[in-house]
Design an enzyme around this catalytic site. Sequence first.
Site, PDB file in Angstrom:
ATOM      1  N   LYS A  77       0.925  -1.485   0.045  1.00  0.00           N
ATOM      2  CA  LYS A  77      -0.059   0.205   0.122  1.00  0.00           C
ATOM      3  C   LYS A  77       1.119   1.293  -0.312  1.00  0.00           C
ATOM      4  CE  LYS A  77      -3.815  -1.864   2.319  1.00  0.00           C
ATOM      5  NZ  LYS A  77      -4.088  -3.089   3.706  1.00  0.00           N
ATOM      6  N   ASP A  81     -10.630   2.539   4.423  1.00  0.00           N
ATOM      7  CA  ASP A  81     -11.183   1.469   3.910  1.00  0.00           C
ATOM      8  C   ASP A  81     -12.479   0.741   3.365  1.00  0.00           C
ATOM      9  OD1 ASP A  81      -9.136  -1.387   4.463  1.00  0.00           O
ATOM     10  OD2 ASP A  81      -9.177  -0.512   6.891  1.00  0.00           O
ATOM     11  N   GLN A  83      -4.337  -1.690   9.810  1.00  0.00           N
ATOM     12  CA  GLN A  83      -4.719  -2.434   9.166  1.00  0.00           C
ATOM     13  C   GLN A  83      -4.652  -4.342  10.279  1.00  0.00           C
ATOM     14  OE1 GLN A  83      -3.433  -2.953   5.929  1.00  0.00           O
ATOM     15  NE2 GLN A  83      -3.078  -5.281   6.247  1.00  0.00           N
TER      16      GLN A  83
END
Length: 288
Positions: free
Chosen positions: A54, A121, A98
């Site tokens: 990412k 997200d 995460q």
Amino acid sequence: MSATIVDGKAVAAELREEIAAEIAAMNQSGARPPSLAVVLCGDDPASAIYVRNKGRAAEAVGMRFGLHTPPATSTTEQLVELVKALDADDDVDGILVQVPLPAQIDEQAVTQWISREKDADGFHPYNLGLLAAGHEGTVAPCTPLGCMELLRGSGFAPSGRRAVVIGRSPNVGRPLAFLLTNADATVTVCHSRTQDLPSVCRDADILVAAIGRPRMVDASYVKPGAFVIDVGTTPENGRLSGDVDRGSVEPVAGWLTPVPGGVGPMTVAMVLRNTLALARVRRALVRV
Ligand code: GUN
């Protein structure tokens, strides 16, 4: 007949180019580039790889990327303080914590402090609610969005098709069912209690395997010519295994997304797209 193998890396690269061009245009107009803050807590090796991907992708498109790595021994309260600070920081456009988090951390207690305006997200209940109500919204969960982009990139329109999603997880199966419904597919969500799963799946023009059981879906689940999307990413012997038995399914399906190189790269691209969208909306609201 042999399925067309859908190249997720190529579709993701196209998306990243589009995002990079939009960020370059923002820069030209004097706006700051969007910024993504990622919280990585603990020693999960797969998470470290995902976060590294990412970060690289963000920097490659000209996005700012802030990596926060509190120690694995952190408390829920410490992570809450970190997320609250990021949420209050006007310079941060998107936040992503995460998961999985270390066992002592209450994930929900931490992630609830990510406001819907910074939800990189797409997991915030408000944003999921918009999706469930049939609105496009600003963001949506990244893996389901990636699946939709793989269909679009292959020229496969979901409208009027039968779609079967195996798996009802909050981050993949459920939101993907909403996205497919919103794209006018007729959607069935299957799970561990579904009776005669292969015969339900054989009705599908679009079949999505999001179960986390390597190679469970074989040719007996697949309608000839179907678009088969493999969301599985189970680590096995140092590599990722999908939920689809490729050797069995490839001769039957019309399209097949591989693992690796299918949905995975798309998920990363969608985090970037969500963050760019959040930056646009928030700046329009906060300051033009
Ligand atoms: N862990 C594995 N995939 C994801 C994801 O898409 N988002 C977050 N926050 N954690 C993950």
